[in-house]
Enzyme design. Structure first.
Site, PDB file in Angstrom:
ATOM      1  CD1 TRP A 191      -2.284  -1.806  -0.171  1.00 43.93           C
ATOM      2  CD2 TRP A 191      -3.006  -1.571   1.925  1.00 43.93           C
ATOM      3  NE1 TRP A 191      -3.316  -2.687   0.008  1.00 43.93           N
ATOM      4  CE2 TRP A 191      -3.787  -2.564   1.289  1.00 43.93           C
ATOM      5  CE3 TRP A 191      -3.295  -1.252   3.261  1.00 43.93           C
ATOM      6  CZ2 TRP A 191      -4.822  -3.249   1.926  1.00 43.93           C
ATOM      7  CZ3 TRP A 191      -4.328  -1.931   3.897  1.00 43.93           C
ATOM      8  CH2 TRP A 191      -5.089  -2.913   3.242  1.00 43.93           C
ATOM      9  CG  ASP A 216      -3.859  -6.277  11.186  1.00 39.58           C
ATOM     10  OD1 ASP A 216      -4.444  -7.297  11.573  1.00 39.58           O
ATOM     11  OD2 ASP A 216      -4.021  -5.157  11.711  1.00 39.58           O
ATOM     12  CG  HIS A 232     -17.350  -4.658   4.795  1.00 41.00           C
ATOM     13  ND1 HIS A 232     -17.007  -5.969   5.051  1.00 41.00           N
ATOM     14  CD2 HIS A 232     -16.197  -4.003   4.564  1.00 41.00           C
ATOM     15  CE1 HIS A 232     -15.693  -6.094   4.967  1.00 41.00           C
ATOM     16  NE2 HIS A 232     -15.179  -4.926   4.665  1.00 41.00           N
TER      17      HIS A 232
HETATM   18  N1  GLN Z   1      -6.237  -4.034  12.646  1.00 40.30           N
HETATM   19  C1  GLN Z   1      -6.853  -3.388  11.536  1.00 40.30           C
HETATM   20  C2  GLN Z   1      -8.197  -2.802  11.957  1.00 40.30           C
HETATM   21  O1  GLN Z   1      -8.858  -3.398  12.717  1.00 40.30           O
HETATM   22  C3  GLN Z   1      -7.045  -4.333  10.375  1.00 40.30           C
HETATM   23  C4  GLN Z   1      -7.618  -3.630   9.173  1.00 40.30           C
HETATM   24  C5  GLN Z   1      -7.730  -4.468   7.914  1.00 40.30           C
HETATM   25  O2  GLN Z   1      -7.785  -5.658   7.945  1.00 40.30           O
HETATM   26  N2  GLN Z   1      -7.793  -3.839   6.778  1.00 40.30           N
HETATM   27  O3  GLN Z   1      -8.606  -1.776  11.523  1.00 40.30           O
END
Ligand code: GLN
Ligand code: ZN
Length: 773
Positions: free
Chosen positions: A576, A614, A709
């Site tokens: 990213w 992550d 979402h």
């Molecule tokens: N730890 C991040 C959050 O909870 C993970 C975000 C993600 O997976 N894009 O926001």
């Protein structure tokens, strides 16, 4: 020799289009005002390219939302569910377009949006065309023609750009069984032919057909569709066809591409410089085809290396003659920010670093300079540009801002031990269980809690100097404390601090790592009106000081339950950001991995027993061609392991992934050897788990039990049912209960309600297991 551009950023250098479209959606701007913004962006882009001296300037590279969606409108590929809006409500095109992109929930309608997915290996997302078995195509929108005429009226003999018919079909999806979308080509081509004829009548000479699917592995049958389709187009149009492939080599589609009856073949020589030799050694030189050399990087922000480009151009010109060589960006400039000149803050981007960079506007100048230099024009200013270019690259090669001998040494000293935990998972699990003493079906969340308007507002105020650092920190501390107390009361087993102090999961780390810089205005379109401002990795990466220990250990000090440390993984940070182009991506990734490793070790030292790294972007880093997957997965997984392996057996490492489709890389995910993986799969109703079961995934896993979402609060019962599905294929002793991603985009009320239900779901799962025991 000619220059051509493949596409220019359309969002506007100040994100004018984004702002106008969002205001239009909010009812604060008329359709006409929005169109006006669009036409003024187009005209600025055209004039800029004309003044720079570009020979072939694109039109129809503009879009109010997305170029694939525009193609759906052009060909009348409008899904059934919008037909009533279209016919009975006579919705204007602009509103139909936005309804298809964003859904339509008003006036008694509740129509879902079309799906969106990543555009090849970029961070741009396109709208996925939907096809039905009896799909009909008709020329529905004249956008391309209108834009061609608009350009003409402004004195620009533009080159219309279209998504090629084969890629358009391949990029879509069959919405019902019983047919393959490529069978629709015969129905689709007449619309393309009609469009091409209209363009021809309006005075067009060239047309650019983008067929980026030629960068993918294609079957023979698919290759034949290309051959037939382009023969058909050739028979029906006089337009000179420019076939554009980008993001990869033509690879095993090369002979197909070479045999197509097109006039110009565009090559991405940034991704795949070696294909030039391949092509020059075929019988192409004896044909009349023109080669368009994509030498200027349309995906990254670095200044072109003129010497390297001139070498490639010279080689092609020697074989083909200068008149059969064109100079181009590797792909559309959509993927880079507009204008480096807007970066005026010398402390954010120093002049030394700025001289290494080029955004879209500067890349346009590079194309023209390269042409002047390659065609041997005696042009004093081009010569000066060449000297400047050589000097900038020389400076970058040796700059102390980039090269940190200590980092390079550390990378060289890595051994396989650094990528291995001390003991295997089974042993670690026993030790972790002893020290953590978690119940069956432990509950946790993915990291972030709602980033409310209030939280974002504090950050804005801090930035503007309206809050002192101390005041801001106090707010963050208060918000964190509330989150901890609420989680404790609710009965969640593994807590998180909530990530309130973070603007973004990559930017937050980039800002604290050496080797990163940021731009003020380096926006690129991600989808629709959504733009991102990726950090730029300019130099060797290291971590001068702990990054997350303060807030994590503060949160831990408030509770006796374990608080999970929360880090972004090396592959995601790489993926990213704009990545340096002077060393392989894997090397940059390894450097980031070492920096994250240092943070993991520091968290452990400060008493944090569970640390999540992550990696939501690990799947999207996959190369376009399968033959390159193993190499990528090998170094990406290695980087994760390096970041995770500096800790004792007792310390539990989690990872998190979203944006599914892990089935084909499941072994590699297992090979990351995280103690626990939390993963998105609530939308696919746990289908994903089949892969985990078939492969018999060895470590612990938390399949997301609800979709974050949507603001909808799922019931305890639904979540139990999903977990029952998981239990059917994965032993209970391996299962965790958690939402499918971070909660930062949600509000508190639904977050609390959903997590309370989730905790109840875990309790009821435990009850059934102990009843059966
Ligand atoms: N730890 C991040 C959050 O909870 C993970 C975000 C993600 O997976 N894009 O926001
Ligand atoms: Zn996620």
């Amino acid at each position: 020799m000619q220059t051509q551009n493949l596409g220019y950023p359309r969002i506007g250098s100040q994100r004018e289009l984004k702002k106008a479209a969002e205001q239009y959606w909010a009812g604060k701007l008329s359709a006409q005002q929005l169109m006006q913004t669009g036409s003024s962006i187009r005209s600025q882009n055209w004039q800029l390219q004309k003044e720079a001296g570009i020979d072939l300037i694109p039109c129809n590279d503009f879009s109010l939302y997305d170029q694939v969606l525009d193609t759906c409108l052009m060909t009348g590929a409008i899904p059934q569910r919008y037909h009533d809006l279209m016919h009975n409500r006579q919705l204007p095109h602009i509103d139909l377009l936005f309804a298809m992109a964003r859904g339509y929930q008003k006036e008694g309608y509740d129509i879902t949006a079309m799906e969106m997915t990543k555009w090849f290996d970029t961070n741009y997302h396109y709208i996925v065309p939907e096809f039905s078995a009896n799909q009909q195509f008709t020329l529905f929108s004249n956008k391309v023609l209108n834009e061609f005429i608009e350009a003409k009226e402004q004195g620009i003999a533009a080159k219309p750009v279209l998504i090629g018919p084969v890629s358009f079909l391949l990029l879509g999806k069959e919405k019902e069984p019983g047919f393959h979308r490529l069978e629709l080509i015969r129905k689709l081509l007449p619309v393309y032919i009609e469009v091409l004829k209209k363009l021809e009548d309006a005075g067009a000479y060239y047309v650019q057909l983008d067929e980026p699917c030629l960068a993918l592995d294609l079957t023979e049958a698919e290759q034949q569709v290309f051959a037939k389709a382009y023969q058909e187009l050739r028979n029906k149009t006089q337009l000179r066809i420019i076939l554009a492939n980008y993001f990869e080599c033509y690879g095993n589609n090369l002979s197909t591409a070479l045999a197509l009856p097109v006039d110009v073949l565009h090559l991405d020589l940034v991704r795949c410089p070696s294909q030039l030799d391949d092509i020059l050694s075929t019988d192409l030189p004896s044909s009349r085809k023109i080669l368009s050399l994509g030498v200027v990087d349309g995906r990254n922000i670095w200044k072109n290396n003129f010497e390297t480009s001139l070498h490639l151009i010279g080689k092609a010109a020697a074989k083909l003659g200068a008149e059969r060589v064109w100079i181009a960006p590797s792909c559309s400039l959509l993927h880079v920010p507009c204008d480096l000149d807007l970066e005026t803050n010398n402390t954010i981007l120093t002049p030394e670093i700025k001289q290494w960079m080029a955004f879209a506007k500067q890349k346009i100048d590079e194309l023209v300079n390269l042409k002047q230099l390659a065609s041997g024009e005696i042009n004093a200013s081009a010569q000066i540009k060449l000297q400047e270019n050589i000097a900038a690259h020389q400076n970058r090669k040796t700059s102390a801002l980039i090269h940190d001998p200590a980092v390079k040494q550390r990378v060289n000293a890595i051994t396989s031990n650094d990528a291995n935990r001390n003991n295997v998972f089974a042993e670690r699990k026993t030790k972790q269980q002893r020290s953590l003493n978690l119940p069956l079906f432990p509950t946790t969340t993915i990291g972030s809690f709602p980033q409310t308007a209030e939280v974002r507002n504090w950050r804005q105020q801090l930035k503007k100097g309206q809050l002192t650092q101390e005041q801001y920190d106090e707010f963050i501390a208060e918000e964190t404390a509330q989150a901890i107390h609420w989680q404790e009361e609710t009965g969640i087993d593994v807590l998180v601090h909530g990530e309130f102090e973070r603007n973004d999961m990559v930017e937050y780390f980039g800002e604290q790592l050496a080797g990163f810089v940021f731009t003020q205005n380096g926006w690129v379109q991600s989808y629709g009106t959504r733009c991102v401002k990726p950090p730029v990795i300019v130099g060797d990466v290291s971590r001068p000081a702990a990054m997350t220990v303060r807030w994590t250990s503060y949160a831990q000090s408030l509770t006796s339950k374990p608080v999970k440390g929360m880090l972004t993984g090396p592959v995601t940070i790489l993926q990213w950001s704009f990545v340096r182009d002077d060393q392989p991506r894997r090397d940059t990734c390894t450097q980031i991995a070492l920096a994250i490793r240092d943070e993991v070790v520091d968290l452990e030292k400060s008493g944090i027993a569970i640390i999540q790294i992550d990696e939501p972007a690990i799947r999207e880093g996959l190369p376009l061609r399968r033959s390159n997957w193993n190499d990528y997965l090998q170094w990406a997984v290695q980087a994760f392991r390096i970041s995770a392996s500096g800790v004792k057996d007792q310390t539990q490492i989690h990872t998190h992934m979203c944006y599914s489709e892990f089935n084909d890389i499941i072994e590699h995910i297992a090979n990351m050897d995280a103690d626990v993986i939390t993963i998105e799969c609530s939308r696919s109703q746990m289908e994903l788990l089949d892969a985990f079961a078939a492969f018999s995934y060895p470590n612990d896993i938390g399949p997301g039990v609800y979709d974050i979402h949507s603001p909808r609060v799922p019931s305890q019962h639904e979540m139990v049912q999903l977990m029952e599905k998981a239990k059917a294929v994965i032993p209970s002793s391996q299962l965790w209960v958690n939402p499918d991603c971070g909660l930062k985009t949600r509000g508190w009320p639904e977050t609390k309600a959903a997590l309370e239900e989730m905790v109840e779901a875990a309790k009821s799962l435990r009850a059934t297991v102990s009843a059966n025991a």
